[in-house]
Design an enzyme around this catalytic site. Structure first.
Site, mmCIF file in Angstrom:
data_model
loop_
_atom_site.group_PDB
_atom_site.id
_atom_site.type_symbol
_atom_site.label_atom_id
_atom_site.label_comp_id
_atom_site.label_asym_id
_atom_site.label_seq_id
_atom_site.Cartn_x
_atom_site.Cartn_y
_atom_site.Cartn_z
ATOM 1 N N ASP A 42 33.689 34.082 27.908
ATOM 2 C CA ASP A 42 33.408 34.939 29.064
ATOM 3 C C ASP A 42 32.020 34.626 29.601
ATOM 4 O OD1 ASP A 42 33.054 37.368 30.787
ATOM 5 O OD2 ASP A 42 34.882 38.002 29.777
ATOM 6 N N SER A 92 40.596 41.427 42.412
ATOM 7 C CA SER A 92 40.341 42.190 43.630
ATOM 8 C C SER A 92 40.651 41.416 44.908
ATOM 9 C CB SER A 92 38.893 42.710 43.672
ATOM 10 O OG SER A 92 38.546 43.112 44.965
ATOM 11 N N TYR A 155 43.131 36.008 47.184
ATOM 12 C CA TYR A 155 43.389 36.279 45.761
ATOM 13 C C TYR A 155 44.836 35.946 45.409
ATOM 14 C CZ TYR A 155 44.273 38.961 41.477
ATOM 15 O OH TYR A 155 44.660 39.338 40.209
HETATM 16 P P1 NAD Z 1 38.079 42.088 34.599
HETATM 17 O O1 NAD Z 1 37.236 41.767 35.780
HETATM 18 O O2 NAD Z 1 37.777 43.315 33.841
HETATM 19 O O3 NAD Z 1 38.130 40.870 33.593
HETATM 20 C C1 NAD Z 1 37.970 39.529 33.983
HETATM 21 C C2 NAD Z 1 37.061 38.853 32.974
HETATM 22 O O4 NAD Z 1 36.926 37.460 33.315
HETATM 23 C C3 NAD Z 1 35.654 39.452 32.950
HETATM 24 O O5 NAD Z 1 35.245 39.688 31.625
HETATM 25 C C4 NAD Z 1 34.801 38.379 33.612
HETATM 26 O O6 NAD Z 1 33.451 38.397 33.187
HETATM 27 C C5 NAD Z 1 35.542 37.121 33.189
HETATM 28 N N1 NAD Z 1 35.241 36.006 34.082
HETATM 29 C C6 NAD Z 1 35.212 36.020 35.445
HETATM 30 N N2 NAD Z 1 34.841 34.814 35.903
HETATM 31 C C7 NAD Z 1 34.659 34.020 34.819
HETATM 32 C C8 NAD Z 1 34.272 32.664 34.651
HETATM 33 N N3 NAD Z 1 33.983 31.888 35.705
HETATM 34 N N4 NAD Z 1 34.182 32.163 33.397
HETATM 35 C C9 NAD Z 1 34.441 32.957 32.320
HETATM 36 N N5 NAD Z 1 34.799 34.253 32.413
HETATM 37 C C10 NAD Z 1 34.924 34.770 33.650
HETATM 38 O O7 NAD Z 1 39.584 42.116 35.157
HETATM 39 P P2 NAD Z 1 40.946 42.559 34.457
HETATM 40 O O8 NAD Z 1 41.478 43.688 35.235
HETATM 41 O O9 NAD Z 1 40.758 42.691 32.990
HETATM 42 O O10 NAD Z 1 41.849 41.284 34.779
HETATM 43 C C11 NAD Z 1 42.178 40.300 33.809
HETATM 44 C C12 NAD Z 1 43.149 39.327 34.432
HETATM 45 O O11 NAD Z 1 44.324 39.997 34.849
HETATM 46 C C13 NAD Z 1 42.635 38.607 35.669
HETATM 47 O O12 NAD Z 1 43.120 37.278 35.638
HETATM 48 C C14 NAD Z 1 43.259 39.357 36.816
HETATM 49 O O13 NAD Z 1 43.404 38.552 37.965
HETATM 50 C C15 NAD Z 1 44.614 39.696 36.202
HETATM 51 N N6 NAD Z 1 45.266 40.850 36.811
HETATM 52 C C16 NAD Z 1 44.758 42.107 36.626
HETATM 53 C C17 NAD Z 1 45.416 43.193 37.181
HETATM 54 C C18 NAD Z 1 44.906 44.602 36.991
HETATM 55 O O14 NAD Z 1 45.569 45.530 37.489
HETATM 56 N N7 NAD Z 1 43.803 44.833 36.308
HETATM 57 C C19 NAD Z 1 46.575 42.999 37.944
HETATM 58 C C20 NAD Z 1 47.059 41.705 38.112
HETATM 59 C C21 NAD Z 1 46.410 40.648 37.513
#
Ligand code: NAD
Length: 332
Positions: A42, A92, A155
């Site tokens: 991360d 987002s 996105y």
């Molecule tokens: P989040 O933002 O809490 O987690 C994303 C994590 O990725 C964070 O810890 C961030 O620091 C890390 N990250 C971002 N850019 C990075 C990089 N360049 N290198 C290394 N780490 C990096 O979001 P989340 O809600 O936990 O989402 C997790 C995954 O699920 C994502 O791929 C998101 O697109 C997908 N997703 C989430 C939802 C939802 O409802 N939360 C819905 C559909 C898809």
């Protein structure tokens, strides 16, 4: 309730990218609880150190601070790993509209780096976070995996491109992949702050502070809100399946019911007023519709049930009660 209801061999070494984020840190915890070794990659772009604070002293947990846009970081993180749960991305829709280049760099180029690193390290299976946004402008409900529309945001494009790349890697390099199209996930550790916060934690925080939540649009838009423990269950099932017909494809990860935003706020008010009766009186406000938002989202979860034995244990009411309890205890 046991959040997984899945038996996972406890001797695996699993890489969770984005492991300090909302979903990733919950996955790290569940995997460690099952006895596995976990590496978390991360860069803390949106992740938080407090999300993994309880794991930092665990000898089976290893944090690599690095960026998926850097191939060397991805290669280092893949060393000695059996499976990957790739969660790192910039989430987002509005963020991607404001800054499509960074969303693309992380979500597409970073994803490709991870696929290349996984292929070269001969990882057993690459399970990745896909998204319901891939359904785009398709009007059909419920959403079935094979019928998608045109993406409605940068996105959504990035998440769709992930699926295309995963498919090509499975066909060209024999890398096993499974994409999990998450539908509006919510629960403990989801960040309530910032311009790009998801609706549930944002509304919970506003209500706890006696501030009016603002619904974008008239409140009729609906979502298949999915509690985090259902998502954990699907990730564990995706790792542990030995059914070769169940891999190299994508699955909806949802509960299979939809709730509109008006109903959502009224449930939140009801559950939060168990802690503070004043919350029942907080007024709801309405604002303009948001660009890129799809009106309705509801998943068919038949494919996940049929191929992976998915059995979501938390409906929206049960999940919201747990989430609200957690926010009250930890963030009030
Ligand atoms: P989040 O933002 O809490 O987690 C994303 C994590 O990725 C964070 O810890 C961030 O620091 C890390 N990250 C971002 N850019 C990075 C990089 N360049 N290198 C290394 N780490 C990096 O979001 P989340 O809600 O936990 O989402 C997790 C995954 O699920 C994502 O791929 C998101 O697109 C997908 N997703 C989430 C939802 C939802 O409802 N939360 C819905 C559909 C898809």
């Amino acid at each position: 309730m046991n959040n997984s209801s899945v038996q996972l061999n406890s001797n695996y070494h699993i890489l969770v990218t984005g492991g300090a984020g909302f979903i990733g840190s919950n996955l790290c915890e569940a995997l460690i609880k099952n006895g596995n070794k976990v590496t978390c990659l991360d860069n803390f772009a949106t992740g938080k150190r407090e999300n993994i604070a309880t794991l930092m002293n665990n000898p089976k947990f290893n944090l690599i601070e690095g960026d998926i846009r850097n191939l060397a970081d991805c290669q280092k993180a893949c060393e000695g790993v059996d499976y990957i749960l790739h969660q790192a991305a910039l989430g987002s829709v509005p963020r991607s509209i404001n800054d499509p280049i960074t969303s693309n760099d992380v979500n597409v180029s970073g994803f490709l780096n991870m696929l290349v690193a996984a292929r070269d390290a001969q990882i057993k299976r690459f399970v990745y976070a896909a998204s319901s946004s891939t359904y785009g402008d398709s009007k059909s409900l419920p959403k079935v995996e094979d019928i998608i529309g045109k993406p409605l945001s940068p996105y959504a494009i990035t998440k769709y491109v992930n699926e295309l790349y995963a498919d090509i890697f499975s066909k060209t390099y024999d890398l096993e992949t499974i994409g999990l199209r998450y539908f509006n996930v919510f629960g403990r550790k989801q960040d309530p702050n910032g311009a790009y916060a998801a609706v549930i934690p944002k509304f919970v925080m506003q209500l706890m502070n006696h501030e009016s939540p603002v619904i974008n649009g008239d409140g009729s838009y609906s979502r298949d809100f999915t509690y985090i423990d259902n998502v954990i269950q699907m990730n564990l099932r995706a790792i542990s399946t030995s059914n070769k017909e169940a891999v190299n494809t994508v699955y909806n990860v949802a509960y299979g019911e939809r709730t509109d935003l008006k109903e959502l706020v009224s449930l939140l008010k009801e559950y939060l007023s168990d802690f503070d009766a004043v919350i029942k009186q907080v007024e709801i406000k309405y604002g303009p519709k948001r660009q890129g938002d799809v009106p309705h989202s509801l998943a068919s979860i038949d494919k996940a049930k049929n191929f992976l034995g998915y059995d979501p244990l938390y409906n929206i009411e049960a999940g919201l009660k747990e989430a609200v309890k957690w926010y009250w205890k930890n963030l009030k």
